[in-house]
Write an enzyme that holds these catalytic residues in place. Structure first.
Site, PDB file in Angstrom:
ATOM      1  N   TYR A  88      35.965  42.809  25.444  1.00  0.00           N
ATOM      2  CA  TYR A  88      36.233  42.443  26.957  1.00  0.00           C
ATOM      3  C   TYR A  88      36.874  41.652  26.534  1.00  0.00           C
ATOM      4  CZ  TYR A  88      32.153  41.231  30.475  1.00  0.00           C
ATOM      5  OH  TYR A  88      30.851  41.617  30.864  1.00  0.00           O
ATOM      6  N   ARG A 133      49.288  47.034  32.469  1.00  0.00           N
ATOM      7  CA  ARG A 133      48.929  47.753  33.981  1.00  0.00           C
ATOM      8  C   ARG A 133      49.468  46.869  35.003  1.00  0.00           C
ATOM      9  NH1 ARG A 133      44.991  51.663  37.888  1.00  0.00           N
ATOM     10  NH2 ARG A 133      47.309  51.123  40.007  1.00  0.00           N
ATOM     11  N   ASP A 171      53.155  46.875  37.028  1.00  0.00           N
ATOM     12  CA  ASP A 171      53.269  46.827  38.426  1.00  0.00           C
ATOM     13  C   ASP A 171      54.530  45.212  38.662  1.00  0.00           C
ATOM     14  OD1 ASP A 171      49.510  46.867  38.943  1.00  0.00           O
ATOM     15  OD2 ASP A 171      51.531  48.462  38.844  1.00  0.00           O
ATOM     16  N   MET A 197      57.972  45.388  40.637  1.00  0.00           N
ATOM     17  CA  MET A 197      58.002  44.955  42.388  1.00  0.00           C
ATOM     18  C   MET A 197      59.378  44.087  42.439  1.00  0.00           C
ATOM     19  SD  MET A 197      54.476  44.114  44.283  1.00  0.00           S
ATOM     20  CE  MET A 197      53.716  42.612  42.320  1.00  0.00           C
ATOM     21  N   PHE A 222      51.413  45.877  45.388  1.00  0.00           N
ATOM     22  CA  PHE A 222      51.272  44.802  45.386  1.00  0.00           C
ATOM     23  C   PHE A 222      49.432  43.959  45.173  1.00  0.00           C
ATOM     24  CE2 PHE A 222      50.608  43.552  49.693  1.00  0.00           C
ATOM     25  CZ  PHE A 222      51.488  44.163  50.461  1.00  0.00           C
ATOM     26  N   ASN A 246      31.916  34.953  25.276  1.00  0.00           N
ATOM     27  CA  ASN A 246      30.660  35.619  24.883  1.00  0.00           C
ATOM     28  C   ASN A 246      31.118  34.977  23.554  1.00  0.00           C
ATOM     29  OD1 ASN A 246      29.272  37.807  25.380  1.00  0.00           O
ATOM     30  ND2 ASN A 246      30.953  37.294  27.223  1.00  0.00           N
ATOM     31  N   ASP A 259      22.348  34.157  19.968  1.00  0.00           N
ATOM     32  CA  ASP A 259      23.212  35.352  20.647  1.00  0.00           C
ATOM     33  C   ASP A 259      22.829  34.699  22.373  1.00  0.00           C
ATOM     34  OD1 ASP A 259      24.262  37.957  21.821  1.00  0.00           O
ATOM     35  OD2 ASP A 259      23.066  38.560  21.043  1.00  0.00           O
ATOM     36  N   ASN A 277      23.927  41.054  29.036  1.00  0.00           N
ATOM     37  CA  ASN A 277      25.343  41.071  28.503  1.00  0.00           C
ATOM     38  C   ASN A 277      26.358  42.389  28.179  1.00  0.00           C
ATOM     39  OD1 ASN A 277      27.378  39.235  27.506  1.00  0.00           O
ATOM     40  ND2 ASN A 277      26.875  38.896  25.858  1.00  0.00           N
ATOM     41  N   SER A 298      27.164  43.858  31.924  1.00  0.00           N
ATOM     42  CA  SER A 298      28.067  43.566  32.533  1.00  0.00           C
ATOM     43  C   SER A 298      29.542  43.679  31.738  1.00  0.00           C
ATOM     44  CB  SER A 298      27.482  41.510  31.779  1.00  0.00           C
ATOM     45  OG  SER A 298      26.974  40.805  32.679  1.00  0.00           O
ATOM     46  N   THR A 332      32.044  46.195  34.104  1.00  0.00           N
ATOM     47  CA  THR A 332      33.080  46.030  33.837  1.00  0.00           C
ATOM     48  C   THR A 332      34.136  46.942  33.177  1.00  0.00           C
ATOM     49  OG1 THR A 332      32.597  43.523  32.971  1.00  0.00           O
ATOM     50  CG2 THR A 332      35.246  44.246  33.145  1.00  0.00           C
ATOM     51  N   THR A 335      29.744  40.033  36.515  1.00  0.00           N
ATOM     52  CA  THR A 335      30.472  39.261  36.266  1.00  0.00           C
ATOM     53  C   THR A 335      28.758  38.240  36.619  1.00  0.00           C
ATOM     54  OG1 THR A 335      32.384  39.506  36.966  1.00  0.00           O
ATOM     55  CG2 THR A 335      31.889  36.992  36.684  1.00  0.00           C
ATOM     56  N   THR A 389      26.244  38.049  34.619  1.00  0.00           N
ATOM     57  CA  THR A 389      26.763  37.266  32.878  1.00  0.00           C
ATOM     58  C   THR A 389      26.706  35.844  33.032  1.00  0.00           C
ATOM     59  OG1 THR A 389      28.637  39.012  32.329  1.00  0.00           O
ATOM     60  CG2 THR A 389      28.736  36.696  31.743  1.00  0.00           C
ATOM     61  N   THR A 448      21.772  30.713  28.477  1.00  0.00           N
ATOM     62  CA  THR A 448      21.676  30.635  27.131  1.00  0.00           C
ATOM     63  C   THR A 448      21.719  28.909  27.069  1.00  0.00           C
ATOM     64  OG1 THR A 448      22.984  32.602  26.922  1.00  0.00           O
ATOM     65  CG2 THR A 448      23.149  31.171  24.908  1.00  0.00           C
ATOM     66  N   HIS A 454      38.113  31.111  46.995  1.00  0.00           N
ATOM     67  CA  HIS A 454      38.578  29.143  46.172  1.00  0.00           C
ATOM     68  C   HIS A 454      37.803  28.811  44.780  1.00  0.00           C
ATOM     69  CE1 HIS A 454      41.100  26.367  45.297  1.00  0.00           C
ATOM     70  NE2 HIS A 454      39.478  25.420  45.068  1.00  0.00           N
ATOM     71  N   GLU A 475      36.286  31.523  42.999  1.00  0.00           N
ATOM     72  CA  GLU A 475      37.543  32.401  42.145  1.00  0.00           C
ATOM     73  C   GLU A 475      37.519  31.298  41.458  1.00  0.00           C
ATOM     74  OE1 GLU A 475      36.169  34.730  40.370  1.00  0.00           O
ATOM     75  OE2 GLU A 475      37.880  35.411  39.643  1.00  0.00           O
ATOM     76  N   TYR A 518      38.832  28.647  40.744  1.00  0.00           N
ATOM     77  CA  TYR A 518      38.491  27.308  39.870  1.00  0.00           C
ATOM     78  C   TYR A 518      37.904  28.309  38.146  1.00  0.00           C
ATOM     79  CZ  TYR A 518      40.063  23.651  42.272  1.00  0.00           C
ATOM     80  OH  TYR A 518      40.867  23.164  43.117  1.00  0.00           O
ATOM     81  N   SER A 535      41.308  21.476  26.213  1.00  0.00           N
ATOM     82  CA  SER A 535      40.577  20.241  25.467  1.00  0.00           C
ATOM     83  C   SER A 535      40.194  20.053  23.652  1.00  0.00           C
ATOM     84  CB  SER A 535      39.154  19.651  26.018  1.00  0.00           C
ATOM     85  OG  SER A 535      39.245  19.689  27.149  1.00  0.00           O
ATOM     86  N   SER A 556      34.313  11.688  30.294  1.00  0.00           N
ATOM     87  CA  SER A 556      34.996  11.846  32.001  1.00  0.00           C
ATOM     88  C   SER A 556      35.299  13.178  31.992  1.00  0.00           C
ATOM     89  CB  SER A 556      35.774  10.816  31.821  1.00  0.00           C
ATOM     90  OG  SER A 556      36.858  11.386  31.199  1.00  0.00           O
ATOM     91  N   THR A 610      41.137  17.288  38.379  1.00  0.00           N
ATOM     92  CA  THR A 610      42.241  17.788  37.364  1.00  0.00           C
ATOM     93  C   THR A 610      43.123  16.942  36.917  1.00  0.00           C
ATOM     94  OG1 THR A 610      41.862  19.404  38.817  1.00  0.00           O
ATOM     95  CG2 THR A 610      43.379  19.578  37.574  1.00  0.00           C
ATOM     96  N   LYS A 658      42.067  15.658  33.810  1.00  0.00           N
ATOM     97  CA  LYS A 658      41.699  15.870  32.758  1.00  0.00           C
ATOM     98  C   LYS A 658      43.173  15.797  32.004  1.00  0.00           C
ATOM     99  CE  LYS A 658      38.567  19.440  33.440  1.00  0.00           C
ATOM    100  NZ  LYS A 658      37.606  19.595  32.979  1.00  0.00           N
ATOM    101  N   HIS A 707      53.386  28.944  43.857  1.00  0.00           N
ATOM    102  CA  HIS A 707      52.565  28.204  43.245  1.00  0.00           C
ATOM    103  C   HIS A 707      50.816  28.795  42.512  1.00  0.00           C
ATOM    104  CE1 HIS A 707      48.849  25.138  44.005  1.00  0.00           C
ATOM    105  NE2 HIS A 707      48.443  26.153  44.928  1.00  0.00           N
ATOM    106  N   PHE A 708      50.989  30.192  43.766  1.00  0.00           N
ATOM    107  CA  PHE A 708      50.304  30.390  42.713  1.00  0.00           C
ATOM    108  C   PHE A 708      49.787  30.981  41.247  1.00  0.00           C
ATOM    109  CE2 PHE A 708      49.847  34.625  43.174  1.00  0.00           C
ATOM    110  CZ  PHE A 708      50.333  34.926  44.835  1.00  0.00           C
ATOM    111  N   HIS A 709      51.305  31.111  41.548  1.00  0.00           N
ATOM    112  CA  HIS A 709      51.619  32.063  39.748  1.00  0.00           C
ATOM    113  C   HIS A 709      51.357  30.728  39.025  1.00  0.00           C
ATOM    114  CE1 HIS A 709      52.332  35.838  41.559  1.00  0.00           C
ATOM    115  NE2 HIS A 709      52.208  35.693  40.698  1.00  0.00           N
TER     116      HIS A 709
END
Lengths: 114, 666, 202
Positions: free
Chosen positions: B66, B76, B80, B84, B108, B129, B140, B147, B150, B154, B206, B209, B216, B289, B291, B293, B304, B320, B364, B367, B424-426
């Protein structure tokens, strides 16, 4: 649902009992609901509320009598998972309907004659 | 489009001979592939690869495969990105840049799809995994065959993505694919279909999985490992699997409905005859959304583990952390509308989701504080995994703040779909997810291979990446405020150009960072004897995976460990009982390798390709083949074998590595 | 090379019970994801059911007595499935096969009726390409029908396995999962006929 000895033993004496009861309840509720809607005895909104309740009861009955879900410790995980799924579904569907209704109204649609 | 019974819509015209960039990429890729093929054949490695890797149902092997897929796809996806950025830096005013619009649009779209679905997902799934069964003391996963399935699903989807470069073209509708742009009327070609089938088929893998690892973790923990003794990385994975199980079916439905619109003239999302395009957006983000997370929570788990290990201190606030993860899991299902505040739902609706979005920032933040408190008064070692974690804490916090800004609907109305959003999202995904995976990769690399990664090149990679990140994305915040929209292939405002030039410099720095990572791999392999991990515990860690050799034997533990405490390995080391003398070995029940997963992956690829090109006979044939494969496997009663106690003893003493009789037969 | 034989029979029994439970739990989780799948389709239906685009709405095309017939087929088949499973637990191969065949035939009856309904609608020009409402109807009801059809294929395979292998632990384990699937589909149908057909004609 799990095939351990205790499970088989539960229905060992009469494994069918659970299924017969579940079947009878489902049959009765189905006849009732279809009859109610097809006869048109009650007002529309009342009918719909009643059949939704009947459907909920039938679903409940089938989960319990056909799928053997109960409050035993063997089934606890399965029940919790189911309840959590239903909660999430209620949230997702409920909020979605709220959102889509809102956007629909704000598109100011012209009501169409049927 | 020309159409024939045998080839559907596929003709030689599908190959973009007129496009030098694409032909260069295809040629280059083909050349590399060919060289690899020759090398493997020359070294007579096909048998080994088939027996030991492709047909493996061992979570460790599957995990490594994986990660390899993720890294290849990242190259790849990053290519891209470079295209851009370089294009945008020059495509101002009179200059049209070097990419025609419809090529830029595909880039894009491919970039987003690849990075999220084919880099982030496989990367953390690979790490999870490898690590999770070891961390819980299991041999396992619950369903080793699934497994493998899956994984190969992919691969099949990733292959569809790669093939879209050379045969036909890709979607021009972004990774989010909104109708009516993705409807049959506006985008009749194969591009959108490549996008649909790529994500759809990978999504099935997915989902499986998710179920696999949920079972498991709940059912296969070593005795003594109660819920609140589960290592924190495994906890985040448990939560992630819940998110996967609850959100991916929505994606399946969303894509299926669009597929029905495109193939069978349905009207879910069409303009005419009663479709509702807003419903697509609603459904898409119900998945979309959770996704994000899904990709970020495992990274938090990795941080952690890494922060506590390299601070030589117990993780602060374990309980906590667990509760915060659970809170995030639940809250991530009530914020999705913040992706489309501007769709027009009204103030009350927007306010509800805006407030919910602000609330989800709290766990968040909790954390972050826990990581800081873990480091406080610790003895910090600035090894590469720790550098990635520190870089994350600072950079992700900035991104988080911009997220809280965007969660105010009024502000979002100005900034939606601007470069501010892109920044922001990057700013969330790169430090939040990608740095986490890099940290995990450097942290667990010695466990996977038996030798550490070279530190020097790791440090160089980190500093290049983080400096490159800031240069590439901070200007985009400014551009957003200046009014520049996203996904632009050309613009006329000269004030924007300097910022885009700075962004290109950042991209080149990141490219150098990737180069350092490639060199790091080579140097580490070359110097592996010097970098060897003799003890299985090179960092002085605290969880069970470090109680094994590096790499562990294929069955993980000769005897199932008994767990006494949280951070059990650290506890046992402190009490001097970590490396016990071996009790007599017992036989071990193991799953057999099998080629059925590979076959199913191949069938899936063929099915996807056939559906994209309208080769109906092939689509039907592959569906039938899949049913046959499922029935075949579902009738197979001999999928496991028993490893004898003598064999275990031989492996433990170092005499042999794999059992002589575990060769896959289909 | 075959696997070494186990010396301890009770360990293998215990192991196969664990394996069955594990498989059943994983399958139950898959059914939960299927709940989400159907919920999304229901939500889509709720959003689109009024988009009839000057075409027919529920009252024009829904035939309640017909749906009642379909419901009976499915409900009785859920019951006969329970009967079949009771014989599986008793390890009575013959009776299990018989009742499974009955279940499959009843399920087939449901599918035949549903396909007939679809063909009829499409024939009069009220196929899914007619309107958003009809797309949502065909999508939701069709997905349920597709699940039932897959269940029928699975049932045929299991009948074959019973005949060839008998009531082994692995065969029983697979039958338990099939049974979960079949009951789940009947539960979805209850929601379906309520939300689609009852609300549709009222």
């Amino acid at each position: 649902m799990s095939a351990n000895h205790s499970h088989a033993a539960d229905h060992g004496e009469n494994p069918l009992r659970s299924h017969v009861i579940g079947f009878a309840i489902s049959l009765a509720l189905t006849f009732f609901s279809f009859g109610l809607v097809m006869s048109g005895i009650l007002a529309t909104s009342t009918t719909l509320i009643v059949v939704v309740i009947a459907a909920a009861l039938q679903v409940f009955a089938q989960f319990h009598y056909f799928l053997h879900l109960d409050s035993s410790s063997a089934q606890r995980m399965n029940v919790m998972v189911l309840i959590y799924t239903i909660v999430i579904i209620a949230i997702l569907v409920g909020l979605s309907l709220w959102i889509m209704y809102n956007t629909h109204i704000r598109m100011m649609p012209i009501p169409m004659a049927r | 489009m020309q159409s024939s019974l045998l080839f559907g819509n596929l003709t030689l015209d599908a190959i973009p001979f007129h496009n030098p960039i694409v032909m260069g990429a295809v040629g280059g890729g083909a050349a590399v592939g060919f060289l690899l093929f020759c090398f493997i054949t020359y070294k007579k490695l096909w048998g080994y690869l088939w027996d030991e890797w492709f047909t493996s149902v061992d979570h460790k092997r599957i995990g490594i495969m994986y990660i390899i897929v993720a890294v290849v796809m990242m190259l790849r996806g990053f290519a891209d990105a470079m295209m851009m950025r370089t294009h945008q830096a020059i495509a101002m005013g009179a200059s049209a840049g070097y990419l025609p619009a419809e090529h830029y649009n595909q880039i894009f779209s491919a970039h987003g799809t690849i990075m999220i679905i084919f880099v982030a997902m496989p990367f953390f799934i690979g790490l999870m995994n490898y690590v999770v069964p070891l961390q819980i003391g299991a041999r396992d996963v619950a369903y080793p065959f699934l497994n493998s399935v899956s994984f190969w699903l992919t691969v099949a989807s990733a292959l569809l993505m790669m093939v879209s470069l050379g045969i036909g073209d890709f979607s021009q509708a972004g990774w989010t694919g909104y109708p009516p742009l993705t409807g049959k009327e506006v985008s009749p070609g194969v591009g959108v279909d490549y996008w649909i089938w790529g994500i759809q088929l990978g999504g099935v893998g997915t989902l499986v999985t998710g179920i696999n690892f949920f079972v498991t973790i709940l059912r296969m923990r070593a005795p003594g490992m109660s819920m609140m003794k589960i290592p924190v990385f495994t906890w985040t994975i448990l939560i992630t699997t819940v998110l996967i199980m609850l959100s991916f079916p929505v994606l399946t439905v969303t894509l299926a409905l669009l597929t029905l619109d495109r193939y069978l003239d349905f009207h879910f999302f069409t303009n005419a005859l009663g479709g509702n395009q807003m419903m697509f957006i609603n459904l898409f983000w119900i998945w979309g959304h959770p996704e994000v997370y899904i990709v970020v929570l495992p990274a938090f788990g990795i941080f952690s583990e890494v922060v506590s290990t390299f601070s030589h201190k117990r993780l602060f606030g374990y309980a906590s952390m667990v509760y915060a993860s659970i809170a995030i899991a639940f809250l991530s299902f009530v914020v999705w509308l913040h992706h489309f505040f501007t769709m027009g739902a009204g103030a009350n609706v927007n306010a509800f989701f805006g407030i919910a979005t602000m609330i989800i920032a709290i766990p968040t933040g909790l954390k972050i504080f826990n990581w800081l408190f873990t480091m406080y008064r610790g003895r910090i070692e600035f090894k590469t995994p720790m550098l990635w974690s520190l870089g994350f804490i600072v950079t992700f916090s900035i991104g988080g703040m911009t997220g809280v800004l965007l969660s105010v609907p009024g502000a979002d109305f100005v900034l939606h779909n601007s470069e501010f959003l892109v920044a922001h999202f990057h700013n969330m995904l790169i430090p939040g997810a990608l740095f986490g995976y890099f940290a995990g990769y450097s942290y667990w690399f010695p466990k996977m291979t038996g030798f550490r990664l070279d530190e020097k090149w790791g440090v160089r990679a980190f500093w290049s990446w983080i400096a490159g990140f800031y240069l590439a994305f901070m200007p985009l915040y400014a551009l957003g405020f200046m009014g520049m929209p996203r996904r632009m292939d050309h613009y006329d405002n000269p004030a924007w150009q300097p910022y885009l030039i700075v962004a290109v410099l950042g991209t080149f720095l990141v490219a150098f960072g990737i180069f350092c990572q490639v060199v790091q791999l080579y140097v580490s392999f070359r110097d592996r004897k010097a970098l060897v991990d003799k003890t299985g515990d090179p960092w002085g860690s605290h969880s069970l995976e470090w109680a094994t050799t590096s790499p562990p034997p294929f069955y993980n533990f000769a005897q199932t460990p008994v767990v006494d405490s949280l951070d059990d390995f650290a506890y046992k080391k402190e009490h001097g009982i970590a490396y016990r003398a071996q009790a007599p070995f017992k036989e071990i029940h193991m799953p057999k390798n099998t080629g059925v997963g590979v076959v199913m992956g191949a069938i899936t690829f063929v099915f996807g390709f056939a559906m994209i090109w309208y080769i109906w006979w092939l689509a039907i044939a592959s569906l039938v083949a899949m049913i046959v494969a499922v029935i075949y496997r579902g009738s197979d009663d001999h999928t496991d074998y028993m490893l004898s106690a003598e064999e275990v003893a031989r492996v433990e003493s170092g005499e042999s590595v794999t059992p002589s009789y575990n060769h896959a037969s289909i | 090379m075959s696997s070494t034989t186990l010396t301890d029979h009770s360990e293998s029994d215990h192991h196969s019970h664990d394996a069955t439970e594990n498989a059943a739990f994983g399958f139950w989780l898959y059914l939960m994801t299927d709940c989400i799948l159907f919920a999304s389709l229901f939500a889509t239906y709720a959003v689109l059911y009024q988009n009839t685009a000057s075409g027919p709405g529920g009252p024009e095309i829904f035939d309640l007595p017909y749906v009642f017939g379909e419901t009976m087929f499915l409900l009785v088949s859920a019951f006969t499935n329970g009967v079949a499973m009771s014989f599986v637990y008793k390890k009575d191969r013959q009776k299990a096969v018989f009742w499974l065949i009955v279940t499959a035939l009843l399920g087939l009856g449901f599918i035949v009726m549903e396909v007939h309904e679809f063909i009829h609608l499409i024939g009069e020009g009220n196929g899914p390409d007619r309107s958003g409402f009809l797309s949502a109807f065909f999508g939701l009801v069709g997905t349920h029908g597709a699940h039932v059809s897959i269940g029928l294929i699975w049932m045929a395979v299991m009948i074959g396995q019973l005949l060839i292998k008998g009531v082994t632990p692995k065969v029983s384990s697979r039958l338990i999962r099939l049974s979960l699937f079949w009951h789940f589909l009947d539960i979805v149908w209850v929601c379906l006929f309520t939300v689609v057909y009852f609300f549709g004609v009222a």
